[in-house]
Scaffold this motif. Structure first.
Motif: not given
Lengths: 264, 264
Positions: B1-24
């Motif tokens: 999964m690619y996100y608009l960086g750099p590390e620590g961006s809001y997109s980064h935070e949402v990517s982690l949230l999303f990967s938790n939600l889909i449990k993959k």
């Protein structure tokens, strides 16, 4: 006449152009932000601000001020934006440059050339500030207008570096509404239910009034609610325009007429 | 999964949230620009980019990429944006701060607090870069997210400094079109003549399909010509939506369906 500064900005250049066209000697005063230009115009006089760029779209701060404040549009002026790469006269070629100063919009609009040059990009508030910084930096250059490059005594290393055709529309604003001109500007909010925008547009369609612009902006305080910014062909002196706006009030929650304006 | 960086961006935070939600368990990769996220997704995988902020409006770079590239929307996620003022842990109070780093949007969204603080503002590309710079500057601070402040080991001096409610919508994008979800996204261009937008909207009105978003963007190459970005209620599996889009093609010059998407 107030303009969006600092000195050397595109608005500054357009203010001089405009005062030449109207052949009146007016004092030209720089303001730091678009909102400050509006606040001065509310008190007295006129102002010059950018409203839309042909590549980047409307200037949101100008729209939000027009929507919120009792300020009206009198004239519009289109200006072709030529972005140059300019530096201190001691710099002889592009290879000597380490960093390039410019503002958000000019960087967006010059992506192709910037990718080729591959230098550090330093984002500052305006192209004229970029020109000022470049004038003091023997490893730096600016993306700015020819006007700003001349003002800060820079040498132009590359001309026309923007991606393709680039035009900005500026408006002359006043605290008095104007009814003369070929176009009319208005803002409205429609109810949050199916068909409400459709019904609003019907008033123009029925009277064969052409829309040259429709754009939505967030209302901010209520998430996912919007106001519409619209420009139509026709002046407030025309019967069909007057009738359309009279009917439109009934189909909208809020409506603000920003006057008719002349293209110069 | 690619996100608009750099590390620590809001997109980064949402990517982690999303990967938790889909449990993959998915590998999460930072990209420097929105366009780069799209280019990776075209090759394979999914991406996370911001599409709209409740105060500042749509994110134009996301729209222009969706319009130009064969990439589709699968999910949307809303995230409340809390901006904090944070600094190196050696800084004890706000008075010690000389400069504040942040990006264009966070500066716009925190104008009231910034006016009160009255410090030098340094505009950088992202709030996470601002956090990084603040971590190394004993006279500096950053406007950034709590997530970025924690990542760069900063101390939070002020919470919730944004002007009022601030939500950003992010979308999960893919190279495959999806037909599931309560909303559908599309883009179209209408003829440059009176009534053409009105006629396009009629297809939705006739079928009681609600528009939740309509926004215009310049076509760039042809000055003062636009494409429309539209979101409607209903999925591509619904008959009335299929019928409306089939009719819409006849009333538009170009139309691109970006799929239906699920709110999570």
């Amino acid at each position: 006449m107030y303009y969006l500064g600092p000195e050397g900005s595109y608005s500054h250049e357009v203010s001089l152009l405009f005062s030449n066209l109207i052949k009146k000697k007016v004092k030209i005063v720089s303001k730091q932000t678009i909102s400050e230009v509006f606040d001065e115009v509310l008190k007295n006089g006129i102002g010059v601000v950018p409203i839309e760029n042909s590549r980047e779209g409307p200037v949101n701060e100008t729209l939000d001020n027009l929507f919120k404040k009792q300020v009206y549009v009198k004239y519009e002026i289109e200006k072709k934006i030529d972005i140059v790469l300019a530096s201190n006269k001691k710099i002889k070629n592009v290879e000597e440059i380490r960093r390039i100063y410019s503002n958000y919009y000019a960087i967006q609009e010059s992506r192709n050339v910037l990718n080729d040059l591959n230098k550090e990009i330093i984002q500052v508030e305006s192209t004229s500030k970029a020109a000022l910084l470049a004038s003091k930096d023997l490893k730096g250059a600016a993306l700015c207008s020819k006007f700003a490059a001349n003002l800060y005594n820079l040498i132009i290393l590359k001309n026309n570096i923007q991606d393709g055709l680039n035009i900005t529309r500026f408006v002359v604003i006043s605290s008095k509404i104007s009814k003369r001109g070929k176009k009319t500007m208005l803002f409205f909010i429609v109810e949050h239910k199916p068909g409400s925008l459709y019904k609003a547009l019907k008033e123009f369609y029925k009277r064969k009034i052409n829309l040259t612009m429709i754009y939505s902006r967030p209302l901010k305080e209520i998430a996912w609610n919007y106001y519409f910014y619209v420009e139509i062909e026709g002046s407030l002196k025309e019967k069909r325009v007057k009738k359309a706006l009279k009917e439109l009030i009934k189909n909208t929650v809020d409506m603000k007429i920003k006057g008719s304006f002349i293209k110069i």
